[in-house]
Design an enzyme around this catalytic site. Structure first.
Site, PDB file in Angstrom:
ATOM      1  N   LYS A  21       0.862  -1.187   0.000  1.00  0.00           N
ATOM      2  CA  LYS A  21       0.000   0.000   0.000  1.00  0.00           C
ATOM      3  C   LYS A  21       0.897   1.236   0.000  1.00  0.00           C
ATOM      4  O   LYS A  21       1.814   1.355   0.832  1.00  0.00           O
ATOM      5  CB  LYS A  21      -0.904   0.012   1.236  1.00  0.00           C
ATOM      6  CG  LYS A  21      -2.044  -0.995   1.140  1.00  0.00           C
ATOM      7  CD  LYS A  21      -2.905  -0.973   2.379  1.00  0.00           C
ATOM      8  CE  LYS A  21      -3.789   0.245   2.468  1.00  0.00           C
ATOM      9  NZ  LYS A  21      -4.639   0.196   3.699  1.00  0.00           N
TER      10      LYS A  21
HETATM   11  O1  LIG Z   1      -6.432   2.201   5.452  1.00  0.00           O
HETATM   12  C1  LIG Z   1      -7.590   2.508   5.231  1.00  0.00           C
HETATM   13  C2  LIG Z   1      -8.626   2.400   6.251  1.00  0.00           C
HETATM   14  O2  LIG Z   1      -9.766   1.740   5.713  1.00  0.00           O
HETATM   15  C3  LIG Z   1      -8.989   3.739   6.820  1.00  0.00           C
HETATM   16  O3  LIG Z   1     -10.069   3.555   7.668  1.00  0.00           O
HETATM   17  P1  LIG Z   1     -10.392   4.612   8.826  1.00  0.00           P
HETATM   18  O4  LIG Z   1     -10.813   5.898   8.195  1.00  0.00           O
HETATM   19  O5  LIG Z   1     -11.515   3.969   9.610  1.00  0.00           O
HETATM   20  O6  LIG Z   1      -9.151   4.779   9.649  1.00  0.00           O
END
Ligand SMILES: O=C[C@H](O)COP(=O)(O)O
Length: 224
Positions: free
Chosen positions: A86
């Site tokens: 990522k």
């Molecule tokens: O890495 C991506 C996550 O889905 C971000 O989720 P979040 O906004 O709940 O931290």
């Protein structure tokens, strides 16, 4: 639509893949830090649970292309097949994507907030592009519109990249994201369980059992 688990919690991953049609696991530095353990051991453990048929997405920490590339090769070598790196859609991240994709390292572009960020990542070799639905909604944006416009751009440009919608807080967001064109969604186990839950389903099952037991007796199934 593909479903991914957005967690590094071993119990959630084991339960998630036992019960639901899960294509893989996505993590980020925050998600890994919640487990308060050695991150390399944790990633190896997750990988061994997933095997090679489900993908594992691990985020690079570097903020310049050189460091991102080094981390990508290290993690790829360490964890083996079906691992995606990522990479945030900052300029150094895009530079790293261009270089890594030429060397067949699989990439998930992350921290995506606009359709154009998604398109640039897709054209730079990302296989998945992850728009953050709830974080967009939280600043009075519209995460579902971002997904839909990104989907239209990807279709118009005939890119191979898939939208891996992320940052969900409720099932309605997931449902609308899938209608808007998301190819996949990454969600915590709790939301996966809410996706399948309906009180009327439970009441229906209870009533079926009651009617059956009234005639055939308790614990009598279809088996002889
Ligand atoms: O890495 C991506 C996550 O889905 C971000 O989720 P979040 O906004 O709940 O931290």
């Amino acid at each position: 639509m593909e479903f991914f688990l957005d967690t590094a919690n071993i119990n959630s991953i084991k339960k998630g893949i036992e019960y639901y049609p899960i294509s893989g696991v996505t993590t980020n530095p925050t998600i890994i830090s919640r487990e308060k353990t050695n991150f390399i051991e944790l990633l190896k453990n997750i990988k061994s649970i997933l095997g090679n048929n489900k993908s594992l997405h691990v985020q690079a920490l570097g903020t310049n292309a050189k460091n991102i590339i080094e981390e990508a090769f290290y993690i790829n070598e360490l964890l083996g097949d079906n691992v995606y790196i990522k990479i945030p859609v900052i300029p150094e991240g895009i530079k790293a994507m261009k270089s890594l994709s030429e060397k067949n390292i699989k990439i998930t572009a992350t921290a995506v907030f606009t359709p154009q960020q998604g398109l640039i990542a897709a054209k730079s070799g990302a296989t998945y592009v992850a728009p953050y639905v709830n974080r967009i909604d939280n600043i009075s944006g519209n995460g579902i519109n971002v997904i839909n416009e990104m989907y239209k751009l990807f279709e118009a440009e005939k890119t191979q990249a898939k939208i891996l919608a992320a940052s969900f807080k409720n099932v309605e967001q997931i449902h609308k994201a899938s209608l808007a064109g998301a190819h996949s969604a990454t969600i915590p186990l709790e939301l996966m369980e809410y996706l399948i839950f309906h009180p009327l389903t439970d009441v229906s099952v209870e009533n079926f059992i009651k009617d059956w037991e009234d005639l055939y007796g308790k614990d009598k199934t279809l088996l002889p």
